[in-house]
Scaffold this motif. Structure first.
Motif, PDB file in Angstrom:
ATOM      1  N   ALA A   9     -88.722  58.360  -1.181  1.00 21.58           N
ATOM      2  CA  ALA A   9     -88.955  57.289  -2.148  1.00 21.58           C
ATOM      3  C   ALA A   9     -89.134  55.939  -1.464  1.00 21.58           C
ATOM      4  N   ASP A  10     -88.503  55.727  -0.302  1.00 19.37           N
ATOM      5  CA  ASP A  10     -88.617  54.439   0.373  1.00 19.37           C
ATOM      6  C   ASP A  10     -90.022  54.175   0.880  1.00 19.37           C
ATOM      7  N   ASP A  11     -90.828  55.223   1.053  1.00 17.79           N
ATOM      8  CA  ASP A  11     -92.208  55.049   1.494  1.00 17.79           C
ATOM      9  C   ASP A  11     -93.157  54.825   0.323  1.00 17.79           C
ATOM     10  N   ARG A  12     -92.617  54.845  -0.915  1.00 22.12           N
ATOM     11  CA  ARG A  12     -93.443  54.616  -2.091  1.00 22.12           C
ATOM     12  C   ARG A  12     -93.285  53.195  -2.626  1.00 22.12           C
ATOM     13  N   ILE A  13     -92.514  52.372  -1.917  1.00 19.28           N
ATOM     14  CA  ILE A  13     -92.273  51.001  -2.376  1.00 19.28           C
ATOM     15  C   ILE A  13     -93.584  50.243  -2.509  1.00 19.28           C
ATOM     16  N   SER A  14     -94.475  50.425  -1.537  1.00 15.72           N
ATOM     17  CA  SER A  14     -95.801  49.824  -1.587  1.00 15.72           C
ATOM     18  C   SER A  14     -96.729  50.646  -0.722  1.00 15.72           C
ATOM     19  N   ASN A  35     -82.160  53.197   3.510  1.00 12.85           N
ATOM     20  CA  ASN A  35     -83.097  53.434   4.610  1.00 12.85           C
ATOM     21  C   ASN A  35     -83.758  52.148   5.115  1.00 12.85           C
ATOM     22  N   PRO A  36     -84.244  51.268   4.207  1.00 12.25           N
ATOM     23  CA  PRO A  36     -84.870  50.029   4.697  1.00 12.25           C
ATOM     24  C   PRO A  36     -83.883  49.064   5.352  1.00 12.25           C
ATOM     25  N   LEU A  37     -82.572  49.317   5.228  1.00 12.10           N
ATOM     26  CA  LEU A  37     -81.565  48.434   5.811  1.00 12.10           C
ATOM     27  C   LEU A  37     -81.234  48.796   7.257  1.00 12.10           C
ATOM     28  N   GLN A  38     -81.880  49.811   7.791  1.00 10.91           N
ATOM     29  CA  GLN A  38     -81.538  50.282   9.139  1.00 10.91           C
ATOM     30  C   GLN A  38     -82.045  49.366  10.255  1.00 10.91           C
ATOM     31  N   THR A  39     -83.021  48.511   9.961  1.00 13.81           N
ATOM     32  CA  THR A  39     -83.669  47.724  11.005  1.00 13.81           C
ATOM     33  C   THR A  39     -82.687  46.823  11.744  1.00 13.81           C
ATOM     34  N   VAL A  40     -81.874  46.069  11.005  1.00  7.24           N
ATOM     35  CA  VAL A  40     -80.954  45.121  11.649  1.00  7.24           C
ATOM     36  C   VAL A  40     -79.932  45.839  12.529  1.00  7.24           C
ATOM     37  N   PRO A  41     -79.233  46.879  12.052  1.00  6.04           N
ATOM     38  CA  PRO A  41     -78.305  47.598  12.935  1.00  6.04           C
ATOM     39  C   PRO A  41     -78.997  48.226  14.143  1.00  6.04           C
ATOM     40  N   LEU A  42     -80.237  48.691  13.967  1.00  6.67           N
ATOM     41  CA  LEU A  42     -80.977  49.265  15.093  1.00  6.67           C
ATOM     42  C   LEU A  42     -81.229  48.219  16.166  1.00  6.67           C
ATOM     43  N   LEU A  43     -81.767  47.069  15.773  1.00  4.37           N
ATOM     44  CA  LEU A  43     -82.059  46.018  16.755  1.00  4.37           C
ATOM     45  C   LEU A  43     -80.787  45.497  17.390  1.00  4.37           C
ATOM     46  N   ASP A  44     -79.708  45.419  16.614  1.00  4.06           N
ATOM     47  CA  ASP A  44     -78.420  44.983  17.169  1.00  4.06           C
ATOM     48  C   ASP A  44     -77.925  45.959  18.230  1.00  4.06           C
TER      49      ASP A  44
END
Length: 300
Positions: A282-287, A110-119
């Motif tokens: 779980a990805d929202d519990r990282i911090s 889930n946290p890896l989606q940013t780069v493909p989204l911006l691309d």
């Protein structure tokens, strides 16, 4: 005595349709983020109502992690075909294969989606992107405006927000920048489900109670699947569960539930004291600031 007052759902629907039409009128190349999840399904339903009897005048964009629930991908493709829409897909797996992204130690994408989204936004020259973010989901999303400016790098600065008074939205941007638009920002999870019930909107079946093999990790029930496997000490059991939100199979938890219909879900959500993301992602519990950190980098 006849009342001309709009119901709360009518008011929310009217505001969302107004936002969608305003964005289409003001921007040249909008797109709608569509994953097949309930919020994006509701947004697409609102868009079809906004332009009926014409077709939705923009494509839908999905960032595919490669770890999605198969039921959701099937629903996404069937919906796009039914409505005759253009589907643009940004693939996390393609970026990993090219060595431009690396798998995380925890396995979630889930946290890896940013780069493909911006691309995908840059390649397709989208100047406005509709998202299904709602203010009740997370503190970071509560800071977001209806129209939220992203700079030339796709980044968001929560300290540089434009005022939005009297339903007037400022879409001004320069070349290279784009705007994220959130038509259902003022909705709650309960509003979404009440609207789904009223409009008889179809959703993927995993939003309703079904039997599934799961295992417990970090206080959540994870589905057993190719990208979500239990550790040796984690017992696999079969439970009646449903999903409140849809994301990576490797980070999205199910909730034990016997809510098999929309009406059942409405009652269940009305009684819940936990947000859908806080309880099942779980990805929202990282911090404490996990969502805000990702949004600053260009996440939804």
């Amino acid at each position: 005595m006849r009342s001309d007052r709009l119901s709360s759902l009518d008011t929310l629907e009217s505001e969302a349709i107004h936002i969608i039409r305003e964005v289409v009128a003001e921007f040249e190349r909008p797109a709608l983020l569509f994953s097949g999840g309930k919020d994006s399904v509701v947004m697409l339903h609102l868009a079809t109502k906004a332009f009926w009897p014409g077709k939705v005048p923009f494509p839908v964009l999905h960032v595919d992690t490669g770890h999605n629930f198969p039921e959701v991908i099937e629903f996404r493709d069937r919906t796009v075909e039914r409505l005759g829409l253009k589907l643009v897909v940004g693939s996390v797996q393609e970026f990993i294969d090219r060595g431009e992204l690396s798998e995380r130690a925890d396995g979630t994408r889930n946290p890896l989606q940013t780069v493909p989204l911006l691309d995908a936004i840059q390649r397709n020259k989208f100047d406005a992107v509709f998202g299904g973010g709602r203010r009740d989901e997370d503190k970071a999303r509560a800071k977001e405006r209806i129209l939220s400016l992203r700079d030339e790098f796709g980044q968001w600065d929560p300290r540089n927000q434009r005022p939005e008074l009297w339903n007037l939205y400022n879409g001004r941007h320069t070349v290279g920048q784009h705007v994220r638009a959130f038509p259902i920002s003022n909705w709650t999870e309960l509003d979404v489900w009440r609207y789904i019930e009223r409009e008889n909107i179809e959703l993927p079946g995993l939003y309703y109670a079904h039997e599934r093999e799961v295992f417990e990790r970090d206080g959540m029930w994870r589905a057993v699947g190719e990208v979500s496997m239990p550790l040796p000490h984690e017992e696999v059991v079969t439970k009646l569960v449903r999903y409140r939100t849809v994301g990576d199979m490797s980070c999205t938890g199910a909730v034990v539930s016997d809510a098999r219909t929309v009406a059942d879900v409405v009652v269940e959500v009305a009684a819940s004291t936990l947000t859908e993301r806080g309880a099942t992602r779980a990805d929202d519990r990282i911090s404490e600031a996990a969502m805000e950190d990702r949004k600053k980098d260009g996440y939804f």
